[in-house]
Scaffold this motif. Sequence first.
Motif, PDB file in Angstrom:
ATOM      1  N   GLU A   5       0.849  -1.341  -0.057  1.00 53.15           N
ATOM      2  CA  GLU A   5      -0.128   0.116   0.029  1.00 53.15           C
ATOM      3  C   GLU A   5       0.970   0.913  -0.027  1.00 53.15           C
TER       4      GLU A   5
ATOM      5  N   GLU B 179       2.521   1.572  -3.331  1.00 56.45           N
ATOM      6  CA  GLU B 179       1.886   2.286  -4.417  1.00 56.45           C
ATOM      7  C   GLU B 179       1.347   3.690  -4.317  1.00 56.45           C
ATOM      8  N   THR B 180       1.395   3.984  -2.624  1.00 58.86           N
ATOM      9  CA  THR B 180       1.197   5.625  -2.556  1.00 58.86           C
ATOM     10  C   THR B 180       2.323   6.560  -3.060  1.00 58.86           C
TER      11      THR B 180
ATOM     12  N   GLU C 140       2.500   6.888  -6.833  1.00 56.29           N
ATOM     13  CA  GLU C 140       1.577   7.658  -7.304  1.00 56.29           C
ATOM     14  C   GLU C 140       1.963   8.812  -7.223  1.00 56.29           C
TER      15      GLU C 140
END
Length: 214
Positions: free
Chosen positions: A13, A16-17, A20
Motif C-alpha cells: 500500500e 503504491e502511494t 503515485e
Amino acid sequence: MSLNILLAEDDPELRETLEEALLLEGMQVCACDSAETALDAAEGQSFDVAILDLVMPGMSGVEAITNLRRLQPGMGVIITTAFATVDTAVDAMKKGADEFLAKPFNLAALATTVRRVNVQRQPQPKLADETADRVFSALSNPIRRQTLLQLARHRQLRFMDLCRLVGVEDHTKFNFHMRQLKQSGLIQQNVNKVYFLTTEGQQMCHFLLQEEHT
C-alpha cells in the motif's frame, strides 16, 4: 527534466502511494518490493535517485547502498524507516545515504526532497565518512545532545543562556563542547555570536526528540 526514481518498499500500500505521489510530480518510477529486485533493476536501467526502505525481508536498504553505488556512483539515495534513531541515521549516512526520512513523512515534501538529493549528488555526497564520524562523536556526549535539543526548542541562544539551560557551570568545559558541535557541522553562530542549528543539526535533533519519546 524528468527524474528517474528507483523505489524499494515492501509494504504494497505504501509502495503504491509513494509511486503515485512521484508520478504526479512528473517523475518516472520503477517500484520494487525488495532491495534485491531494486538491484536487478539498477543493473539494466539508469536512475537519478533511489528511495529505499530500511527494513525489508532479505537485504536491508542500507545494505543495498554499497551495491547501488557500485552500479551507479552518481545515484542519490534516500533511506526511509519507521524505526528512526540517531544511530540508524548516522549509520545510513556513513554507508552513503544522502537523506534519511522517518515515517510517516509528508508526501507533499517527498518530491522536493528527491530533487534536492539529486542536485546534492552533483558532484559528491552530502556527508562524507569523516564528517559522519564527527557527527557520531558529537552526539555521543549527553551535554552536546542536550545543547542541540535546547537549540531545537529555542531556535537561537547565546552562549551564557545555553550554559544555564544545559546546566553546565564550567564555561571552559562548555566552550569545548560547543567547539565540537561546530566542527561537526551541527551548529553555527551568526554575526551577533548567537548559536543556531544547521540543517544537519535540525535533522539530528529530529531523531533525538524521537528517542526521548520512546
